[in-house]
Write a protein that holds these residues in place. Structure first.
Motif, PDB file in Angstrom:
ATOM      1  N   UNK A   1     -14.953  36.795  23.536  1.00  0.00           N
ATOM      2  CA  UNK A   1     -13.892  37.727  23.194  1.00  0.00           C
ATOM      3  C   UNK A   1     -13.179  38.222  24.430  1.00  0.00           C
ATOM      4  N   UNK A   2     -12.390  39.277  24.252  1.00  0.00           N
ATOM      5  CA  UNK A   2     -11.652  39.895  25.344  1.00  0.00           C
ATOM      6  C   UNK A   2     -11.931  41.392  25.336  1.00  0.00           C
ATOM      7  N   UNK A   3     -12.293  41.927  26.521  1.00  0.00           N
ATOM      8  CA  UNK A   3     -12.535  43.365  26.607  1.00  0.00           C
ATOM      9  C   UNK A   3     -13.598  43.807  25.628  1.00  0.00           C
ATOM     10  N   UNK A   4     -13.245  44.792  24.807  1.00  0.00           N
ATOM     11  CA  UNK A   4     -14.196  45.288  23.813  1.00  0.00           C
ATOM     12  C   UNK A   4     -14.085  44.532  22.491  1.00  0.00           C
ATOM     13  N   UNK A   5     -13.147  43.598  22.414  1.00  0.00           N
ATOM     14  CA  UNK A   5     -12.945  42.825  21.187  1.00  0.00           C
ATOM     15  C   UNK A   5     -13.739  41.533  21.276  1.00  0.00           C
ATOM     16  N   UNK A   6     -14.879  41.507  20.665  1.00  0.00           N
ATOM     17  CA  UNK A   6     -15.714  40.326  20.685  1.00  0.00           C
ATOM     18  C   UNK A   6     -17.172  40.680  20.502  1.00  0.00           C
ATOM     19  N   UNK A   7     -18.015  39.670  20.550  1.00  0.00           N
ATOM     20  CA  UNK A   7     -19.452  39.858  20.366  1.00  0.00           C
ATOM     21  C   UNK A   7     -20.191  38.840  21.211  1.00  0.00           C
ATOM     22  N   UNK A   8     -21.470  39.113  21.456  1.00  0.00           N
ATOM     23  CA  UNK A   8     -22.277  38.153  22.180  1.00  0.00           C
ATOM     24  C   UNK A   8     -22.730  37.051  21.231  1.00  0.00           C
ATOM     25  N   UNK A   9     -22.723  35.828  21.745  1.00  0.00           N
ATOM     26  CA  UNK A   9     -23.208  34.674  20.981  1.00  0.00           C
ATOM     27  C   UNK A   9     -24.439  34.139  21.689  1.00  0.00           C
TER      28      UNK A   9
ATOM     29  N   UNK B   1     -32.345  22.946  13.820  1.00  0.00           N
ATOM     30  CA  UNK B   1     -32.193  21.870  12.855  1.00  0.00           C
ATOM     31  C   UNK B   1     -31.377  22.413  11.685  1.00  0.00           C
ATOM     32  N   UNK B   2     -30.172  21.911  11.558  1.00  0.00           N
ATOM     33  CA  UNK B   2     -29.263  22.400  10.534  1.00  0.00           C
ATOM     34  C   UNK B   2     -27.831  22.271  11.009  1.00  0.00           C
ATOM     35  N   UNK B   3     -26.950  23.121  10.475  1.00  0.00           N
ATOM     36  CA  UNK B   3     -25.542  23.018  10.836  1.00  0.00           C
ATOM     37  C   UNK B   3     -24.844  24.369  10.747  1.00  0.00           C
ATOM     38  N   UNK B   4     -23.819  24.532  11.586  1.00  0.00           N
ATOM     39  CA  UNK B   4     -22.923  25.679  11.474  1.00  0.00           C
ATOM     40  C   UNK B   4     -21.913  25.379  10.372  1.00  0.00           C
ATOM     41  N   UNK B   5     -21.698  26.365   9.502  1.00  0.00           N
ATOM     42  CA  UNK B   5     -20.820  26.137   8.355  1.00  0.00           C
ATOM     43  C   UNK B   5     -19.513  26.901   8.454  1.00  0.00           C
ATOM     44  N   UNK B   6     -19.242  27.476   9.632  1.00  0.00           N
ATOM     45  CA  UNK B   6     -17.959  28.139   9.832  1.00  0.00           C
ATOM     46  C   UNK B   6     -18.044  29.643   9.692  1.00  0.00           C
ATOM     47  N   UNK B   7     -16.870  30.264   9.725  1.00  0.00           N
ATOM     48  CA  UNK B   7     -16.785  31.717   9.689  1.00  0.00           C
ATOM     49  C   UNK B   7     -16.822  32.221   8.246  1.00  0.00           C
ATOM     50  N   UNK B   8     -17.379  33.434   8.095  1.00  0.00           N
ATOM     51  CA  UNK B   8     -17.375  34.060   6.767  1.00  0.00           C
ATOM     52  C   UNK B   8     -16.304  35.144   6.739  1.00  0.00           C
ATOM     53  N   UNK B   9     -16.535  36.237   7.478  1.00  0.00           N
ATOM     54  CA  UNK B   9     -15.537  37.309   7.570  1.00  0.00           C
ATOM     55  C   UNK B   9     -15.409  37.742   9.017  1.00  0.00           C
ATOM     56  N   UNK B  10     -14.201  37.914   9.498  1.00  0.00           N
ATOM     57  CA  UNK B  10     -13.991  38.376  10.867  1.00  0.00           C
ATOM     58  C   UNK B  10     -14.666  37.471  11.875  1.00  0.00           C
ATOM     59  N   UNK B  11     -15.549  38.071  12.682  1.00  0.00           N
ATOM     60  CA  UNK B  11     -16.272  37.296  13.693  1.00  0.00           C
ATOM     61  C   UNK B  11     -17.651  36.858  13.205  1.00  0.00           C
ATOM     62  N   UNK B  12     -17.926  36.999  11.921  1.00  0.00           N
ATOM     63  CA  UNK B  12     -19.214  36.604  11.363  1.00  0.00           C
ATOM     64  C   UNK B  12     -19.191  35.137  10.949  1.00  0.00           C
ATOM     65  N   UNK B  13     -20.351  34.493  11.099  1.00  0.00           N
ATOM     66  CA  UNK B  13     -20.453  33.077  10.769  1.00  0.00           C
ATOM     67  C   UNK B  13     -21.617  32.789   9.843  1.00  0.00           C
ATOM     68  N   UNK B  14     -21.621  31.576   9.303  1.00  0.00           N
ATOM     69  CA  UNK B  14     -22.685  31.119   8.405  1.00  0.00           C
ATOM     70  C   UNK B  14     -23.375  29.912   9.038  1.00  0.00           C
TER      71      UNK B  14
END
Length: 313
Positions: A148-156, A162-175
């Motif tokens: 992110x930038x500045x205070x806009x973002x989150x740590x990853x 074993x599995x897969x990322x399925x994309x974003x759900x809402x905002x910066x949240x993912x599945x």
């Protein structure tokens, strides 16, 4: 491979109760093993080890050397290994993917979501730093980063699973979908790792850790009989994976620590089986530099390297 066998023999006066086994296609002599008297009345049991995987054997009970009843056929499970367990196969399309281009995906990472802001936000990458004695040339680098930038973002959290990322759900949240189809029962997960543990500098809502705490890295393995992969949505804490309460888990084991590990170190995680009769449908293996990543909690100073994951049977 090991096989547990038992037989109920009511009212026997035999001095010696044994089991015999041989290859199903063989007419040769029985290999004999001693039995133990179980707590159940008239029940005799034994565990037979050293068997070949994916092989059919014939088993029989022997009373003073003579066959008791009919023999039974059983096939040992296939000793499957984790695809790309050495983390040698990769390709990049902005995000780094831990399998060859046009190859079959088995491992997943958070890269497809973290790199929506660019390739510099890859949190899991190939590294030309294999563990000592490896036949390969690469390892996987799990690098927790602020996205992110500045205070806009989150740590990853740097991660591999074993599995897969399925994309974003809402905002910066993912599945994320945990689990790949699996039907064999290993004893342990072995491999190599090293870890730099930073001080937690980012926390999310309801975080189980606080800023200033040491970060926690984790490697875990479990077998489940879920009917489908387990979907975790970081927007919904009710979906978070909890091995203590998940009734679908057949076996589980983990390393969880804040210890600094500067040099490549081998590990062995024993699987503790909660049932010996339920058959696995999925395997989940997860490695992360920041174990509280689901809560967007971790340290930008945390990095873990992993290499040569192997299942022991």
């Amino acid at each position: 491979d090991k096989v547990s066998v038992s037989v109920v023999i009511p009212g026997t006066s035999a001095a010696n109760v044994q089991f015999g086994y041989r290859l199903a296609s063989s007419e040769g002599e029985w290999t004999r093993v001693s039995t133990e008297k179980a707590e159940e009345q008239n029940t005799y049991t034994a565990t037979i080890g050293g068997l070949s995987s994916d092989t059919q054997y014939e088993f029989v009970a022997l009373l003073d050397g003579a066959q008791y009843g009919t023999s039974t056929l059983a096939t040992t499970e296939q000793a499957r290994q984790l695809p790309n367990g050495g983390f040698e196969e990769w390709y990049q399309n902005t995000a780094w993917y831990p399998y060859s281009e046009n190859g079959s995906a088995f491992w997943g990472t958070g890269n497809p979501m973290s790199t929506m802001m660019g390739a510099s936000y890859n949190i899991t990458t190939p590294e030309n730093d294999p563990r000592p004695g490896s036949k390969g040339t690469k390892s996987a680098k799990l690098d927790s980063k602020f996205v992110g930038f500045g205070s806009l973002g989150k740590i990853a959290a740097g991660n591999m699973f074993t599995g897969e990322s399925k994309g974003m759900s809402t905002g910066t949240n993912g599945i994320v979908a945990f689990g790949r189809p699996w039907n064999s029962r290993p004893k342990a997960l072995k491999g190599w790792y090293k870890a730099t543990v930073g001080t937690i500098d980012y926390t999310g809502n309801d975080s189980p850790a606080a800023k200033g705490d040491p970060d926690v890295y984790q490697i875990f393995v479990c077998l489940t009989d879920w009917d489908e992969p387990h979907n975790v949505d970081t927007a919904d804490k009710g979906t978070f994976f909890n091995p203590a309460t998940d009734s679908g888990i057949i076996a589980y084991g983990e390393i969880r620590s804040s210890e600094q590990v500067a040099e490549w170190t081998d590990f062995r995680i024993e699987l503790e089986y909660r049932s010996l009769t339920r058959k696995p449908k999925y395997i989940v293996v997860v490695a992360t530099a920041s174990a509280y990543g689901d809560y967007f909690t971790g340290s930008t100073g945390s990095v873990m390297y992993i290499d040569d994951f192997e299942l022991e049977y």
